[in-house]
Design an enzyme around this catalytic site. Structure first.
Site, PDB file in Angstrom:
ATOM      1  N   SER A   1       0.873  -1.190   0.000  1.00  6.54           N
ATOM      2  CA  SER A   1       0.000   0.000   0.000  1.00  6.54           C
ATOM      3  C   SER A   1       0.896   1.222   0.000  1.00  6.54           C
ATOM      4  O   SER A   1       2.062   1.143   0.419  1.00  6.54           O
ATOM      5  CB  SER A   1      -0.860  -0.010   1.273  1.00  6.54           C
ATOM      6  OG  SER A   1      -1.501   1.240   1.454  1.00  6.54           O
TER       7      SER A   1
ATOM      8  N   TYR B   1      -2.225  -0.841  10.527  1.00  4.33           N
ATOM      9  CA  TYR B   1      -2.165  -0.937   9.056  1.00  4.33           C
ATOM     10  C   TYR B   1      -0.867  -0.312   8.547  1.00  4.33           C
ATOM     11  O   TYR B   1      -0.157  -0.914   7.737  1.00  4.33           O
ATOM     12  CB  TYR B   1      -3.385  -0.238   8.445  1.00  4.33           C
ATOM     13  CG  TYR B   1      -3.550  -0.470   6.953  1.00  4.33           C
ATOM     14  CD1 TYR B   1      -4.020  -1.690   6.471  1.00  4.33           C
ATOM     15  CD2 TYR B   1      -3.228   0.517   6.022  1.00  4.33           C
ATOM     16  CE1 TYR B   1      -4.181  -1.911   5.112  1.00  4.33           C
ATOM     17  CE2 TYR B   1      -3.385   0.306   4.659  1.00  4.33           C
ATOM     18  CZ  TYR B   1      -3.865  -0.915   4.207  1.00  4.33           C
ATOM     19  OH  TYR B   1      -4.017  -1.127   2.848  1.00  4.33           O
TER      20      TYR B   1
ATOM     21  N   LYS C   1       2.041  -2.473   6.722  1.00 12.74           N
ATOM     22  CA  LYS C   1       2.346  -2.276   5.302  1.00 12.74           C
ATOM     23  C   LYS C   1       3.808  -1.865   5.116  1.00 12.74           C
ATOM     24  O   LYS C   1       4.433  -2.241   4.116  1.00 12.74           O
ATOM     25  CB  LYS C   1       1.381  -1.269   4.667  1.00 12.74           C
ATOM     26  CG  LYS C   1      -0.049  -1.817   4.560  1.00 12.74           C
ATOM     27  CD  LYS C   1      -0.139  -3.068   3.681  1.00 12.74           C
ATOM     28  CE  LYS C   1      -1.559  -3.544   3.441  1.00 12.74           C
ATOM     29  NZ  LYS C   1      -1.659  -4.716   2.568  1.00 12.74           N
TER      30      LYS C   1
HETATM   31  N1  LIG Z   1      -8.766  -0.511  -1.219  1.00 10.72           N
HETATM   32  C1  LIG Z   1      -7.753   0.321  -1.004  1.00 10.72           C
HETATM   33  O1  LIG Z   1      -7.938   1.545  -0.955  1.00 10.72           O
HETATM   34  C2  LIG Z   1      -6.356  -0.227  -0.869  1.00 10.72           C
HETATM   35  C3  LIG Z   1      -5.281   0.666  -0.974  1.00 10.72           C
HETATM   36  C4  LIG Z   1      -3.981   0.193  -0.851  1.00 10.72           C
HETATM   37  C5  LIG Z   1      -3.749  -1.148  -0.621  1.00 10.72           C
HETATM   38  N2  LIG Z   1      -4.803  -2.004  -0.519  1.00 10.72           N
HETATM   39  C6  LIG Z   1      -4.503  -3.416  -0.259  1.00 10.72           C
HETATM   40  O2  LIG Z   1      -5.029  -4.197  -1.306  1.00 10.72           O
HETATM   41  C7  LIG Z   1      -5.270  -5.519  -0.850  1.00 10.72           C
HETATM   42  C8  LIG Z   1      -6.661  -5.945  -1.267  1.00 10.72           C
HETATM   43  O3  LIG Z   1      -7.591  -5.075  -0.649  1.00 10.72           O
HETATM   44  P1  LIG Z   1      -9.027  -4.697  -1.258  1.00 10.72           P
HETATM   45  O4  LIG Z   1      -9.109  -3.236  -1.297  1.00 10.72           O
HETATM   46  O5  LIG Z   1      -9.279  -5.494  -2.485  1.00 10.72           O
HETATM   47  O6  LIG Z   1      -9.921  -5.167  -0.022  1.00 10.72           O
HETATM   48  P2  LIG Z   1     -11.218  -6.093   0.080  1.00 10.72           P
HETATM   49  O7  LIG Z   1     -11.595  -6.027   1.507  1.00 10.72           O
HETATM   50  O8  LIG Z   1     -12.207  -5.739  -0.964  1.00 10.72           O
HETATM   51  O9  LIG Z   1     -10.650  -7.561  -0.270  1.00 10.72           O
HETATM   52  C9  LIG Z   1      -9.745  -8.204   0.572  1.00 10.72           C
HETATM   53  C10 LIG Z   1     -10.005  -9.696   0.486  1.00 10.72           C
HETATM   54  O10 LIG Z   1      -9.010 -10.349   1.299  1.00 10.72           O
HETATM   55  C11 LIG Z   1      -9.675 -11.405   2.021  1.00 10.72           C
HETATM   56  N3  LIG Z   1      -8.904 -11.732   3.216  1.00 10.72           N
HETATM   57  C12 LIG Z   1      -8.650 -10.934   4.280  1.00 10.72           C
HETATM   58  N4  LIG Z   1      -7.912 -11.609   5.187  1.00 10.72           N
HETATM   59  C13 LIG Z   1      -7.708 -12.854   4.689  1.00 10.72           C
HETATM   60  C14 LIG Z   1      -7.026 -14.007   5.156  1.00 10.72           C
HETATM   61  N5  LIG Z   1      -6.404 -14.029   6.351  1.00 10.72           N
HETATM   62  N6  LIG Z   1      -7.014 -15.107   4.384  1.00 10.72           N
HETATM   63  C15 LIG Z   1      -7.644 -15.121   3.176  1.00 10.72           C
HETATM   64  N7  LIG Z   1      -8.298 -14.056   2.665  1.00 10.72           N
HETATM   65  C16 LIG Z   1      -8.331 -12.942   3.429  1.00 10.72           C
HETATM   66  C17 LIG Z   1     -11.065 -10.832   2.333  1.00 10.72           C
HETATM   67  O11 LIG Z   1     -11.989 -11.865   2.646  1.00 10.72           O
HETATM   68  C18 LIG Z   1     -11.377 -10.101   1.043  1.00 10.72           C
HETATM   69  O12 LIG Z   1     -12.041 -10.920   0.101  1.00 10.72           O
HETATM   70  C19 LIG Z   1      -5.062  -5.470   0.674  1.00 10.72           C
HETATM   71  O13 LIG Z   1      -3.800  -5.990   1.000  1.00 10.72           O
HETATM   72  C20 LIG Z   1      -5.136  -3.990   0.988  1.00 10.72           C
HETATM   73  O14 LIG Z   1      -4.431  -3.653   2.158  1.00 10.72           O
HETATM   74  C21 LIG Z   1      -6.100  -1.578  -0.646  1.00 10.72           C
END
Ligand SMILES: NC(=O)c1ccc[n+]([C@@H]2O[C@H](COP(=O)([O-])OP(=O)(O)OC[C@H]3O[C@@H](n4cnc5c(N)ncnc54)[C@H](O)[C@@H]3O)[C@@H](O)[C@H]2O)c1
Length: 266
Positions: free
Chosen positions: A132, A145, A149
């Protein structure tokens, strides 16, 4: 040309979009997620193998990697994408810290432990970590978080520095706001995360796909993140002062919201 991948956190959001993008290119994909029902739907849509389970535990990762090798024969790319936040600062409990660190950092360590020996035997492999912008900068309002990260980026750097000459490519995707359920659930932090333009999960997946053509460590779907990171490195105190001004604005907004008259108390 590599054509097999595992994607964690693929039931929805960025992980699902990456899995869909790979499948569209004809890759064989194994998808994993805690949410078995949503995962099954995603897997059916793209003809992937679903491995429901917790990808942060040692047993969960071992099961996932073993199943992927049994099914695909080899794994060219492992997308360590599953991640969670806590929306908590100093009030975060030890249990919250542990859960976030397990999911956002130790999951990657455990995956590497099972994958790297196989990849060294095979002559190479690629780990793509969804970190992130919070791993390069910080995330106001969420201490676990931010720390996790940074840890994800640090571990990815360590892996790259250690194994790059032996055919292991490591990449860290560092987006800012992405329109997923994580952003929708960010509560008071949503406004902060949407100060800069947000991207769709498909746009981040496209950046991830393009990055597979090279071996650049950082994948920055929001180009501003590179500028912020350079500013932080050039003048850390000025950068921290700027972040603190942002925090003060947030504090003022929170105060205004909590003192604004509601229908009940007006
Ligand atoms: N959405 C944002 O703004 C953003 C920004 C920067 C980074 N990210 C990163 O992107 C990645 C994906 O996030 P997203 O935005 O798609 O979120 P999201 O919540 O839509 O999807 C995350 C998925 O990960 C699964 N998950 C969580 N913990 C788990 C575990 N222990 N085992 C198996 N599955 C698990 C959840 O069930 C979910 O389906 C994450 O690492 C998040 O930190 C997101």
């Amino acid at each position: 040309m590599p054509d097999t991948a595992v994607v964690t956190g693929a039931a929805r959001g960025i992980g699902r979009a990456i899995a869909v993008r790979l499948a569209r290119e004809g890759w064989q994909v194994v998808v994993a997620d805690l949410d078995a029902r949503e995962l099954e739907t995603a897997a059916e849509e793209i003809g992937a193998l679903a491995v429901p389970g917790d990808t942060s535990t040692e047993a969960g990762v071992r099961h996932l990697v073993d199943t992927a090798y049994d099914s695909l024969g080899h794994v060219d790319v492992f997308f360590a994408n599953a991640g969670i936040g806590s929306l908590a600062g100093l009030e975060a409990t030890d249990a919250q810290w542990a859960r976030v660190l397990e999911t956002n950092v130790l999951a990657h360590v455990r995956a590497a432990r099972h994958l790297v020996p196989r990849w060294l035997d095979a002559g190479g492999g690629r780990l793509v970590v969804t970190a992130s912008a919070a791993g390069l900068l910080t995330m106001l309002g969420d201490a676990p978080y931010s720390v996790s990260k940074h840890g994800a980026v640090a571990f990815a750097e360590w892996l790259s520095a250690t194994y790059r000459h032996r055919g292991i490519v490591v990449q860290a995707i560092c987006p800012q706001g992405v329109q997923t359920r994580m952003l929708d659930g960010a509560g008071p932090l949503r406004e902060l995360l949407t100060l800069d333009a947000t991207l769709t999960a498909d746009e981040v997946a496209e950046a991830a796909w393009q990055a597979l053509a090279g071996d650049d460590f950082y994948v920055l779907p929001h180009p501003d993140v590179g500028d912020y990171y350079a500013h932080r490195a050039a003048d850390p105190d000025a950068w921290l002062a700027g972040m603190n001004r942002l925090q003060q604005k947030l504090d003022q907004q929170t105060q205004q919201t909590s003192t604004a008259p509601t229908q009940e108390n007006a």
